[in-house]
Design a protein around this motif. Structure first.
Motif, short mmCIF file in Angstrom:
data_model
loop_
_atom_site.label_atom_id
_atom_site.label_comp_id
_atom_site.label_asym_id
_atom_site.label_seq_id
_atom_site.Cartn_x
_atom_site.Cartn_y
_atom_site.Cartn_z
N LEU A 62 3.47 -7.13 5.73
CA LEU A 62 3.15 -5.86 6.37
C LEU A 62 3.90 -5.68 7.69
CD1 LEU A 62 -0.68 -5.58 5.64
CD2 LEU A 62 1.22 -4.39 4.53
N ASN A 63 4.71 -6.64 8.06
CA ASN A 63 5.58 -6.46 9.22
C ASN A 63 6.94 -5.89 8.82
OD1 ASN A 63 3.78 -7.51 11.20
ND2 ASN A 63 4.25 -9.59 10.50
N SER A 64 7.11 -5.67 7.53
CA SER A 64 8.37 -5.15 7.01
C SER A 64 8.39 -3.62 7.07
CB SER A 64 8.58 -5.62 5.57
OG SER A 64 9.61 -4.89 4.94
N ALA A 65 9.40 -3.05 7.73
CA ALA A 65 9.53 -1.60 7.79
C ALA A 65 9.74 -1.02 6.40
CB ALA A 65 10.70 -1.22 8.71
N ARG A 66 10.43 -1.78 5.55
CA ARG A 66 10.64 -1.34 4.17
C ARG A 66 9.32 -1.13 3.45
NH1 ARG A 66 9.97 -3.81 -0.64
NH2 ARG A 66 11.40 -3.28 -2.36
N ASN A 67 8.45 -2.13 3.52
CA ASN A 67 7.17 -2.05 2.83
C ASN A 67 6.28 -0.95 3.39
OD1 ASN A 67 7.99 -4.19 1.28
ND2 ASN A 67 6.80 -5.72 2.38
N LEU A 68 6.25 -0.82 4.72
CA LEU A 68 5.43 0.21 5.33
C LEU A 68 5.90 1.60 4.92
CD1 LEU A 68 4.94 -1.23 8.94
CD2 LEU A 68 3.31 -1.25 7.05
N TYR A 69 7.20 1.78 4.82
CA TYR A 69 7.75 3.07 4.39
C TYR A 69 7.29 3.40 2.98
CZ TYR A 69 11.15 6.77 3.46
OH TYR A 69 11.74 7.96 3.14
N ILE A 70 7.42 2.42 2.07
CA ILE A 70 7.04 2.66 0.67
C ILE A 70 5.55 2.96 0.56
CG2 ILE A 70 6.86 1.58 -1.61
CD1 ILE A 70 9.39 0.01 -0.96
N ILE A 71 4.73 2.16 1.23
CA ILE A 71 3.27 2.35 1.16
C ILE A 71 2.88 3.73 1.69
CG2 ILE A 71 1.04 1.53 1.99
CD1 ILE A 71 2.42 -1.27 2.22
N GLY A 72 3.35 4.03 2.90
CA GLY A 72 2.97 5.29 3.54
C GLY A 72 3.43 6.49 2.75
N PHE A 73 4.69 6.48 2.30
CA PHE A 73 5.22 7.62 1.58
C PHE A 73 4.51 7.82 0.24
CE2 PHE A 73 8.16 9.29 -1.64
CZ PHE A 73 8.38 10.56 -1.12
N CYS A 74 4.34 6.73 -0.52
CA CYS A 74 3.72 6.85 -1.85
C CYS A 74 2.30 7.38 -1.76
CB CYS A 74 3.74 5.50 -2.55
SG CYS A 74 5.38 4.94 -3.04
N LEU A 75 1.51 6.88 -0.82
CA LEU A 75 0.12 7.33 -0.69
C LEU A 75 0.05 8.79 -0.23
CD1 LEU A 75 -1.65 4.24 0.94
CD2 LEU A 75 -1.94 5.11 -1.39
N PHE A 76 0.82 9.12 0.79
CA PHE A 76 0.72 10.47 1.36
C PHE A 76 1.30 11.52 0.43
CE2 PHE A 76 1.85 14.00 4.16
CZ PHE A 76 0.66 14.15 4.86
N PHE A 77 2.51 11.27 -0.06
CA PHE A 77 3.17 12.26 -0.91
C PHE A 77 2.41 12.46 -2.22
CE2 PHE A 77 6.41 13.63 -4.01
CZ PHE A 77 6.86 14.78 -3.37
N ILE A 107 14.03 -0.73 -6.61
CA ILE A 107 15.42 -0.33 -6.35
C ILE A 107 15.81 -0.50 -4.89
CG2 ILE A 107 15.39 1.29 -8.28
CD1 ILE A 107 15.24 3.57 -6.26
N ILE A 108 14.85 -0.47 -3.96
CA ILE A 108 15.16 -0.66 -2.55
C ILE A 108 15.27 -2.16 -2.28
CG2 ILE A 108 14.34 -0.35 -0.19
CD1 ILE A 108 12.96 2.19 -1.07
N PRO A 109 16.37 -2.62 -1.69
CA PRO A 109 16.55 -4.05 -1.46
C PRO A 109 15.42 -4.67 -0.65
CG PRO A 109 18.59 -2.85 -1.05
CD PRO A 109 17.51 -1.82 -1.22
N GLY A 110 15.02 -5.87 -1.05
CA GLY A 110 13.98 -6.60 -0.35
C GLY A 110 13.87 -8.00 -0.92
N THR A 111 13.54 -8.98 -0.09
CA THR A 111 13.42 -10.35 -0.58
C THR A 111 12.14 -10.51 -1.38
OG1 THR A 111 12.22 -11.11 1.39
CG2 THR A 111 14.63 -11.16 1.48
N PRO A 112 12.08 -11.49 -2.29
CA PRO A 112 10.84 -11.73 -3.06
C PRO A 112 9.64 -12.00 -2.17
CG PRO A 112 12.68 -12.88 -4.06
CD PRO A 112 13.19 -12.34 -2.77
N GLU A 113 9.84 -12.75 -1.07
CA GLU A 113 8.73 -13.01 -0.15
C GLU A 113 8.27 -11.72 0.51
OE1 GLU A 113 11.61 -14.54 -0.14
OE2 GLU A 113 11.26 -16.68 -0.52
N GLU A 114 9.21 -10.89 0.91
CA GLU A 114 8.90 -9.63 1.58
C GLU A 114 8.11 -8.70 0.66
OE1 GLU A 114 11.40 -6.18 4.04
OE2 GLU A 114 12.39 -7.41 2.51
N ARG A 115 8.48 -8.66 -0.59
CA ARG A 115 7.83 -7.77 -1.57
C ARG A 115 6.52 -8.33 -2.09
NH1 ARG A 115 11.97 -7.04 -6.20
NH2 ARG A 115 10.36 -5.60 -6.95
N GLY A 116 6.23 -9.59 -1.80
CA GLY A 116 5.00 -10.21 -2.27
C GLY A 116 5.08 -10.74 -3.67
#
Length: 563
Positions: free
Chosen positions: A438-453, A500-509
């Motif tokens: 949850l310190n990843s800007a990538r993950n926060l972007y995906i979570i926030g956008f998917c829920l809100f949109f 499709i958005i680049p991210g490490t396996p640890e970062e993506r969970g």
């Protein structure tokens, strides 16, 4: 299993059912005496009934059914009856875990999206009041037939991916960032229904929320004395966490009594939704005995747009159930479920949803989390107990007057329950975030956008149902329903963006999630042999083992391929 060899000394070292978290009283393969099984089954039934009766309170208004229509009781009885059938199939021949399969709120989101389409919206109240009883019945049964067809056809997808073993290949794309928006939006999308029911009397709704909060959280560890039977010791007094097990049931009973008192002293005006006698006529008019049967509302109709929209509910249920199977096996002291158990469980859940559509329950089937919690509290994980509970469900399903009793629960009480229940579903989805960074800007972007949109777009689509104009009416309906279903939009966006958005396996969970989903050890170890005996079919295993080709069937107990 070790639970079978527990001796009396081990039992004596435990003063209560809850003191030792690993002290399973009855495990998966254990068969308690029939008289004890009945009471244990009643416990599961009471846990299930509180969740299942809430569904018609949202479904029937969208079907254009009047509040005092006795058919609402028929729908509740049908849901409980089908729950008994499907649960028995799942426990006996499906995943063979002691789980209850029944109606689910996950199907309500696409259902409301479908019924919000112009062709399915309810006529005005004036028009409905002017109709004859037969015409009003046809109005809601026409919509029920459309829902049933969509449920049946969409559930074929779940049946196929389960029994054919495709679920194993899909799992690598079902990441935590797919699960979070899919499950969370089930609860978030229904906030208007909770607000509408609560607004009938906010005081009663808030008191309901207060009691439910106190019972489930503040008093969850409070114990009350209870006489139980312990193997090797006979009858004894134990201390039981009744508030932790039955917070919803206790809250409904207490609030119902309070509403009854307010009704008796005429504090509430005649006809007020919070009065206990507002719908009492439904109970009087309900038949004592009525056996639900396939096609009771007419045979289902099928349209492509409704089927694709209902697919969102199927996907949400599939994702949710995948997390329950290893959890239940561990709680029951059983071995990890092999791949064939997961395949067969998902496939059987799809089969159960097909049966629910054929019977016309207006909903699908999914694993009840409430009953999973019951196993954890009571330490009773015997599949025999759930089979006895199935008999109780079938019996209640044909005694229609009993089902009608649940319809007269005052609406503000249901509204308060909704506020907590939908909130918990949202929280269950969000809890999957524990696996991602949850310190990843990538993950926060995906979570926030998917829920809100996924809340913005469906809301706008429902307000502008004719905005899609492709020149083809069928295609317009398909696109409109899909874009109006929040859990489908959220799940699709989450899965697409995370893959499709680049991210490490640890970062993506991915790594932490894979550890959670370790489902099997398909080898020749002793653990695998125990697993095989636990999850084998109750009949025909000698014949199945004599056929070598069964090891290639993904849902066969002899299946050898790994996940």
């Amino acid at each position: 299993m070790g639970v079978r060899n527990r001796n009396s000394a081990e039992c004596a070292n435990s003063d209560s059912i809850e003191e030792d978290e690993t002290d399973i009283i009855y495990g998966l393969d254990d068969s308690p005496p029939w008289y004890l099984s009945i009471f244990m089954a009643l416990q599961h039934y009471l846990t299930m009934i509180g969740a299942i009766v809430s569904i018609p309170f949202i479904l029937t208004p969208a079907l254009c059914m009047k509040d005092d229509d006795p058919a609402k009781g028929y729908i509740i009885s049908t849901m409980i009856f089908v729950t008994g059938i499907v649960t028995f199939i799942q426990v006996t021949f499906g995943c063979r875990l002691p789980i209850v399969q029944g109606g689910t709120i996950s199907f309500l989101v696409p259902t409301l999206a479908i019924l919000n389409q112009p062709q399915w919206r309810c006529p005005s109240s004036d028009i409905l009041d002017a109709m004859s009883a037969e015409n009003r019945t046809e109005v809601w049964q026409l919509r029920m037939r459309e829902l049933s067809g969509a449920i049946i056809v969409s559930a074929l997808f779940q049946t196929i991916i389960g029994y054919c073993g495709i679920i194993g290949m899909i799992l690598k794309f079902v990441t935590p960032l797919t699960i979070v928006p899919t499950v969370s939006l089930v609860g978030l999308s229904l906030f208007e229904n909770a607000a509408e029911a609560s607004s009938k009397h906010w005081g009663i709704a808030m008191l309901t929320i207060f009691l439910l909060t106190v019972f489930s959280l503040c008093m969850s560890e409070v114990k009350v004395p209870l006489v139980v039977y312990r193997k090797g010791l006979g009858l004894k007094i134990t201390w039981f966490r009744v508030f932790k097990l039955f917070p919803v049931l206790l809250t409904i009973v207490i609030m119902w009594i309070i509403c009854g008192v307010l009704t008796a002293v005429n504090y509430l005006p005649p006809g007020h939704p919070a009065r206990t006698d507002a719908k009492i006529e439904i109970v009087r008019r309900a038949a004592w005995i009525r056996v639900p049967y396939p096609g009771q509302w007419g045979w289902p109709t099928v349209s492509v747009s409704s089927v694709l929209g209902m697919m969102a509910g199927v996907l949400a249920c599939t994702i949710e159930s995948l997390g329950y199977y290893p959890t239940v096996a561990k709680m029951c002291g059983g071995p990890p479920p092999p791949v064939h158990v997961i395949n067969r469980g998902i496939g059987t859940e799809g089969l159960g949803t097909i049966l629910a559509g054929i019977w016309g329950s207006g909903n699908g089937t999914n694993t009840f989390g409430e009953n999973v919690g019951t196993i954890g509290v009571t330490k009773i994980g015997s599949r025999r107990v759930i089979q006895f509970a199935c008999l109780l469900m079938l019996l209640q399903g044909v005694i229609n007057k009993f089902g009608a009793v649940f319809i007269v629960i005052p609406e503000p009480i249901i509204g308060g329950i909704f506020c907590v229940m939908f909130g918990m579903i949202t929280a269950f989805g969000l809890s999957t975030l524990q696996y991602v960074n949850l310190n990843s800007a990538r993950n926060l972007y995906i979570i926030g956008f998917c829920l809100f949109f996924s809340l913005v777009l469906p809301k706008w689509m429902i307000a502008h149902p004719n905005v899609i104009q492709t020149g083809n009416a069928t295609l317009d309906n398909i696109i409109t329903v899909l874009l109006s279903t929040s859990i489908l939009v959220g799940g699709f966006l989450g899965c697409l963006m995370d893959n499709i958005i680049p991210g490490t396996p640890e970062e993506r969970g991915i790594i932490a999630w894979a550890d959670q989903m370790k489902l099997t050890k398909d080898d020749d170890t002793e653990a695998a042999q125990v697993s095989g005996s636990t999850y084998d079919f109750p009949i025909g295993m000698d014949l199945i083992r004599s056929w070598k080709w069964t090891s290639f069937i993904p849902c066969s107990p002899t299946y050898k391929m790994k996940l």
